[in-house]
Design a protein around this motif. Structure first.
Motif, PDB file in Angstrom:
ATOM      1  N   ALA A  79       1.207  -4.108  -1.230  1.00  0.00           N
ATOM      2  CA  ALA A  79       0.260  -3.158  -1.381  1.00  0.00           C
ATOM      3  C   ALA A  79       0.423  -2.063  -0.208  1.00  0.00           C
ATOM      4  O   ALA A  79       0.185  -0.969  -0.314  1.00  0.00           O
ATOM      5  CB  ALA A  79      -1.088  -3.830  -1.041  1.00  0.00           C
ATOM      6  N   ILE A  80       1.013  -2.619   1.019  1.00  0.00           N
ATOM      7  CA  ILE A  80       1.241  -1.713   2.088  1.00  0.00           C
ATOM      8  C   ILE A  80       2.504  -0.752   1.526  1.00  0.00           C
ATOM      9  O   ILE A  80       2.384   0.456   2.068  1.00  0.00           O
ATOM     10  CB  ILE A  80       1.612  -2.467   3.136  1.00  0.00           C
ATOM     11  N   CYS A  81       3.401  -1.236   1.095  1.00  0.00           N
ATOM     12  CA  CYS A  81       4.570  -0.689   0.926  1.00  0.00           C
ATOM     13  C   CYS A  81       4.486   0.500  -0.035  1.00  0.00           C
ATOM     14  O   CYS A  81       5.184   1.520  -0.021  1.00  0.00           O
ATOM     15  CB  CYS A  81       5.913  -1.832   0.375  1.00  0.00           C
ATOM     16  N   GLU A  82       3.609   0.173  -1.222  1.00  0.00           N
ATOM     17  CA  GLU A  82       3.221   0.982  -2.162  1.00  0.00           C
ATOM     18  C   GLU A  82       2.479   2.160  -1.640  1.00  0.00           C
ATOM     19  O   GLU A  82       2.593   3.342  -1.978  1.00  0.00           O
ATOM     20  CB  GLU A  82       2.440   0.375  -3.362  1.00  0.00           C
ATOM     21  N   GLU A  83       1.443   1.851  -0.635  1.00  0.00           N
ATOM     22  CA  GLU A  83       1.101   3.072   0.002  1.00  0.00           C
ATOM     23  C   GLU A  83       1.869   3.971   0.828  1.00  0.00           C
ATOM     24  O   GLU A  83       1.758   5.000   0.815  1.00  0.00           O
ATOM     25  CB  GLU A  83      -0.106   2.549   1.054  1.00  0.00           C
ATOM     26  N   LYS A  84       2.852   3.485   1.349  1.00  0.00           N
ATOM     27  CA  LYS A  84       3.922   4.147   2.370  1.00  0.00           C
ATOM     28  C   LYS A  84       4.809   5.004   1.308  1.00  0.00           C
ATOM     29  O   LYS A  84       5.099   6.091   1.457  1.00  0.00           O
ATOM     30  CB  LYS A  84       4.849   3.139   3.025  1.00  0.00           C
TER      31      LYS A  84
END
Length: 242
Positions: A126-131
């Motif tokens: 989820a964090i990587c997708e936002e980045k």
């Protein structure tokens, strides 16, 4: 791969800047990938503990410590490090919190706790997708997401991401940093079970200037699933003789 000369240059640089964080990290790395020597890395980590540093520097040291523990397969220590590092520590670098949960996922998976590794990988995803959403042309961000997707069994998305990252940061445009991107892509092909492609890429990296070495192939758990493949052992033998 002229490690003796590189180490001498590093020693000169450390005389000029004894608190050069990146210099100590590189010295530790060279000892491992050049000679399979972890003792230098331990000394460097102890040295770094005495040095003043800001938030971003602390995260770099943590990243180096993660790599150091991974190469030694100290998964319990790795899990303790990640779990005991407060989320606030990662605030110095946007989206770096993905590292914490990715490491937790890796450690728990290696320790045989699949039920706990998946939730950790999902948090990292989820964090990587936002980045990636914010920086779609950031090769490192795309590759990081692809690696998490590979660990979650999302093969098509992971391979697509790896290919995209190599297109964004190709060796043809960056012969220094580009091979590291290729090596990460090879890790993704390994995770998803495409041994042929992974070994082909590793052979290419070993045949040209890069920081991939025989010791790296032997020590890094990233290649563990290839070890029973005779083509992987043949690759190690090929470059051991060089």
């Amino acid at each position: 791969r002229d490690f003796d000369t590189a180490d001498k240059v590093l020693d000169r640089a450390l005389q000029i800047d004894p608190n050069g964080l990146g210099l100590w990290e590189l010295k530790a790395k060279l000892a491992i990938i050049g000679k399979g020597d972890f003792s230098v890395g331990q000394k460097c980590l102890e040295k770094l503990k005495t040095m003043p540093m800001g938030g971003e520097e602390r995260l770099k040291v943590m990243g180096g410590t993660v790599d150091f523990l991974l190469l030694q397969r100290k998964y319990k220590d790795l899990l303790d490090l990640a779990q005991n590092t407060p989320d606030e520590v990662f605030s110095a670098v946007p989206h770096s919190l993905a590292l914490k949960y990715f490491v937790i996922g890796l450690a728990q998976k290696a320790l045989g706790d699949e039920s706990q590794s998946r939730p950790a990988f999902l948090k990292a995803k989820a964090i990587c997708e936002e980045k990636v959403k914010q920086s779609p042309d950031d090769a490192d961000a795309v590759m990081q997401l692809a690696k998490v997707q590979a660990c979650l069994g999302e093969k098509d998305a992971a391979v697509s991401g790896a290919q995209r990252a190599m297109q964004l940061h190709p060796e043809s445009k960056d012969a220094f940093e580009g091979p590291a991107v290729t090596a990460q892509a090879a890790q993704i092909y390994t995770i998803v079970g495409d041994n042929s492609r992974a070994i082909e890429m590793l052979d290419g990296l070993m045949s040209r200037p890069s920081d991939l070495t025989v010791y790296g192939l032997k020590l890094d758990p990233a290649w563990d699933s290839l070890r029973k493949d005779p083509r992987f052992q043949a690759l190690i033998d090929k470059y051991t003789k060089v």
